[in-house]
Design an enzyme around this catalytic site. Structure first.
Site, PDB file in Angstrom:
ATOM      1  N   TYR A  59     -10.452  -2.122  -7.828  1.00 35.74           N
ATOM      2  CA  TYR A  59      -9.764  -0.854  -8.125  1.00 35.74           C
ATOM      3  C   TYR A  59     -10.476  -0.050  -9.204  1.00 35.74           C
ATOM      4  O   TYR A  59     -10.477   1.176  -9.162  1.00 35.74           O
ATOM      5  CB  TYR A  59      -8.285  -1.113  -8.471  1.00 35.74           C
ATOM      6  CG  TYR A  59      -7.491  -1.438  -7.223  1.00 35.74           C
ATOM      7  CD1 TYR A  59      -7.086  -0.429  -6.349  1.00 35.74           C
ATOM      8  CD2 TYR A  59      -7.222  -2.756  -6.871  1.00 35.74           C
ATOM      9  CE1 TYR A  59      -6.413  -0.719  -5.171  1.00 35.74           C
ATOM     10  CE2 TYR A  59      -6.542  -3.056  -5.695  1.00 35.74           C
ATOM     11  CZ  TYR A  59      -6.143  -2.033  -4.851  1.00 35.74           C
ATOM     12  OH  TYR A  59      -5.482  -2.319  -3.676  1.00 35.74           O
ATOM     13  N   ASP A  97      -5.517   8.673  -4.163  1.00 36.24           N
ATOM     14  CA  ASP A  97      -6.347   9.628  -4.913  1.00 36.24           C
ATOM     15  C   ASP A  97      -5.485  10.804  -5.362  1.00 36.24           C
ATOM     16  O   ASP A  97      -4.328  10.931  -4.950  1.00 36.24           O
ATOM     17  CB  ASP A  97      -7.549  10.093  -4.057  1.00 36.24           C
ATOM     18  CG  ASP A  97      -7.115  10.874  -2.816  1.00 36.24           C
ATOM     19  OD1 ASP A  97      -6.399  11.883  -2.968  1.00 36.24           O
ATOM     20  OD2 ASP A  97      -7.470  10.481  -1.688  1.00 36.24           O
ATOM     21  N   HIS A 112       2.338   5.143  -1.972  1.00 37.14           N
ATOM     22  CA  HIS A 112       1.573   3.914  -2.195  1.00 37.14           C
ATOM     23  C   HIS A 112       0.971   3.846  -3.602  1.00 37.14           C
ATOM     24  O   HIS A 112       0.056   3.058  -3.844  1.00 37.14           O
ATOM     25  CB  HIS A 112       0.464   3.767  -1.145  1.00 37.14           C
ATOM     26  CG  HIS A 112       0.991   3.433   0.225  1.00 37.14           C
ATOM     27  ND1 HIS A 112       0.246   3.555   1.374  1.00 37.14           N
ATOM     28  CD2 HIS A 112       2.210   2.974   0.627  1.00 37.14           C
ATOM     29  CE1 HIS A 112       0.983   3.184   2.423  1.00 37.14           C
ATOM     30  NE2 HIS A 112       2.179   2.841   1.999  1.00 37.14           N
ATOM     31  N   THR A 179      -3.628  10.110   9.573  1.00 38.79           N
ATOM     32  CA  THR A 179      -3.183   8.726   9.393  1.00 38.79           C
ATOM     33  C   THR A 179      -3.127   8.036  10.749  1.00 38.79           C
ATOM     34  O   THR A 179      -2.753   8.642  11.752  1.00 38.79           O
ATOM     35  CB  THR A 179      -1.840   8.652   8.632  1.00 38.79           C
ATOM     36  OG1 THR A 179      -1.408   7.287   8.571  1.00 38.79           O
ATOM     37  CG2 THR A 179      -0.753   9.506   9.256  1.00 38.79           C
TER      38      THR A 179
HETATM   39  P1  OAD Z   1      -6.459   4.649   8.313  1.00 37.08           P
HETATM   40  O1  OAD Z   1      -7.867   4.341   7.911  1.00 37.08           O
HETATM   41  O2  OAD Z   1      -5.683   3.569   8.968  1.00 37.08           O
HETATM   42  O3  OAD Z   1      -6.460   5.886   9.317  1.00 37.08           O
HETATM   43  C1  OAD Z   1      -7.139   7.069   9.020  1.00 37.08           C
HETATM   44  C2  OAD Z   1      -6.932   8.036  10.170  1.00 37.08           C
HETATM   45  O4  OAD Z   1      -7.569   9.238   9.822  1.00 37.08           O
HETATM   46  C3  OAD Z   1      -7.505   7.555  11.508  1.00 37.08           C
HETATM   47  O5  OAD Z   1      -6.561   7.747  12.555  1.00 37.08           O
HETATM   48  C4  OAD Z   1      -8.730   8.482  11.713  1.00 37.08           C
HETATM   49  O6  OAD Z   1      -8.947   8.808  13.067  1.00 37.08           O
HETATM   50  C5  OAD Z   1      -8.312   9.710  10.940  1.00 37.08           C
HETATM   51  N1  OAD Z   1      -9.447  10.480  10.406  1.00 37.08           N
HETATM   52  C6  OAD Z   1     -10.650  10.029   9.958  1.00 37.08           C
HETATM   53  N2  OAD Z   1     -11.411  11.056   9.542  1.00 37.08           N
HETATM   54  C7  OAD Z   1     -10.678  12.181   9.728  1.00 37.08           C
HETATM   55  C8  OAD Z   1     -10.917  13.577   9.498  1.00 37.08           C
HETATM   56  N3  OAD Z   1     -12.069  14.016   8.981  1.00 37.08           N
HETATM   57  N4  OAD Z   1      -9.931  14.462   9.822  1.00 37.08           N
HETATM   58  C9  OAD Z   1      -8.758  14.028  10.349  1.00 37.08           C
HETATM   59  N5  OAD Z   1      -8.476  12.737  10.575  1.00 37.08           N
HETATM   60  C10 OAD Z   1      -9.412  11.817  10.274  1.00 37.08           C
HETATM   61  O7  OAD Z   1      -5.718   5.216   7.013  1.00 37.08           O
HETATM   62  P2  OAD Z   1      -4.156   5.414   6.739  1.00 37.08           P
HETATM   63  O8  OAD Z   1      -3.439   5.716   8.001  1.00 37.08           O
HETATM   64  O9  OAD Z   1      -4.023   6.342   5.600  1.00 37.08           O
HETATM   65  O10 OAD Z   1      -2.149   1.186   2.396  1.00 37.08           O
HETATM   66  O11 OAD Z   1      -3.761   3.969   6.251  1.00 37.08           O
HETATM   67  C11 OAD Z   1      -2.451   3.720   5.859  1.00 37.08           C
HETATM   68  C12 OAD Z   1      -2.412   2.682   4.772  1.00 37.08           C
HETATM   69  O12 OAD Z   1      -3.141   1.523   5.197  1.00 37.08           O
HETATM   70  C13 OAD Z   1      -3.090   3.058   3.484  1.00 37.08           C
HETATM   71  O13 OAD Z   1      -2.275   3.862   2.646  1.00 37.08           O
HETATM   72  C14 OAD Z   1      -3.380   1.754   2.862  1.00 37.08           C
HETATM   73  C15 OAD Z   1      -3.931   1.043   4.079  1.00 37.08           C
HETATM   74  O14 OAD Z   1      -3.892  -0.324   4.102  1.00 37.08           O
HETATM   75  C16 OAD Z   1      -2.120   0.382   1.321  1.00 37.08           C
HETATM   76  O15 OAD Z   1      -3.128   0.070   0.714  1.00 37.08           O
HETATM   77  C17 OAD Z   1      -0.746  -0.092   0.963  1.00 37.08           C
END
Ligand code: OAD
Length: 235
Positions: A59, A97, A112, A179
């Site tokens: 971190y 962030d 989170h 997401t």
């Molecule tokens: P993910 O990495 O699971 O998903 C990111 C999403 O963003 C994917 O569906 C990509 O297709 C999309 N993506 C990537 N680049 C992009 C762009 N330039 N424009 C639009 N979309 C884009 O991340 P999260 O869904 O945020 O939790 O993950 C959820 C949680 O899982 C996080 O908060 C974290 C993680 O484990 C904890 O740490 C508790």
């Protein structure tokens, strides 16, 4: 379902995809953070108990990196929407962030946690923290050396769920941005919003796991889709 002209109250959920074009790794894309690190080594309370140095270093590196990144056009557009929207608006982010805030958004809820906070497990006070934790610094509030990252780990309860569900109850529109829809409870917000009568929109690079639950979905880069959508909303 409510008509577009009747939209007053908006809940927006963002994930790692909104910060990807600022140079912050997502979790599940190819080369994402969870391909480089095992979740159970760095993002669980058990990991912190077993090997606190490993977790604190992980971190610390990210806290330092995040401060070198800048908000992109998607963050800036959401900042404009927050400033210009007269109805209720809640920007719920899974991101730890601070790019939404630096992009001008004020009504932000970090479900989170936040990289730039340290949480004292002795006195329960959260302090703004931009430096490192590896050297076990003293808590500014109580002086104990019991600070940990103020982030929600797997197996822990996300923050401020009551506020999120009460905003969802009032929402006319729920928008999910960047997401994957893989992590609950955030992944379940679209179903709750639908059940409560809101319209639902997905803006993501590709169809998320829950894409079929959205009334509408647009797929592409956040820096393109989000400013377009915001212009439409602020009309
Ligand atoms: P993910 O990495 O699971 O998903 C990111 C999403 O963003 C994917 O569906 C990509 O297709 C999309 N993506 C990537 N680049 C992009 C762009 N330039 N424009 C639009 N979309 C884009 O991340 P999260 O869904 O945020 O939790 O993950 C959820 C949680 O899982 C996080 O908060 C974290 C993680 O484990 C904890 O740490 C508790």
């Amino acid at each position: 379902m409510r008509a577009m002209a009747e939209i007053r109250n908006i809940v927006i959920l963002t994930g790692a995809g909104v910060s990807a074009e600022s140079g912050i790794d997502t979790f599940r894309d190819a080369g994402g953070l969870w391909e480089q690190h095992r979740v159970e080594d760095v993002a669980t309370p058990e990991a912190f108990e077993r090997d606190p140095d490993l977790v604190l270093r992980f971190y610390d590196q990210r806290r330092e990196a995040v401060q070198t990144k800048v908000p992109n056009d998607a963050h800036l557009a959401l900042g404009r929407l927050d400033a210009g929207w007269n109805g209720k608006l809640l920007l719920v982010t899974q991101n730890i962030d601070d790019l939404h805030e630096r992009g001008g958004a004020r009504r932000v809820l970090h479900m989170h946690g936040e990289h730039l906070n340290a949480w004292c497990t002795s006195c329960d006070v959260r302090s703004r923290w931009t430096g490192t934790l590896i050297e076990r610094p003293a808590c500014p509030a109580c002086g104990d050396h019991a600070l940990r990252p103020d982030v929600v780990w797997f197996g822990e309860m996300p923050y401020r769920m009551d506020e999120i569900y009460s905003a969802l109850r009032e929402a006319d529109l729920f928008v999910s941005i960047g997401t994957s829809g893989a992590v609950y409870p955030a992944a379940g917000f679209v179903q709750s919003a639908r059940d409560l009568g809101a319209r639902t929109l997905e803006l993501n690079l590709e169809p998320s796991q829950g894409t079929a639950l959205f009334d509408k979905a647009r797929h592409g880069r956040a820096t393109q889709l989000v400013p377009e959508w915001v212009e439409q909303m602020l009309g």
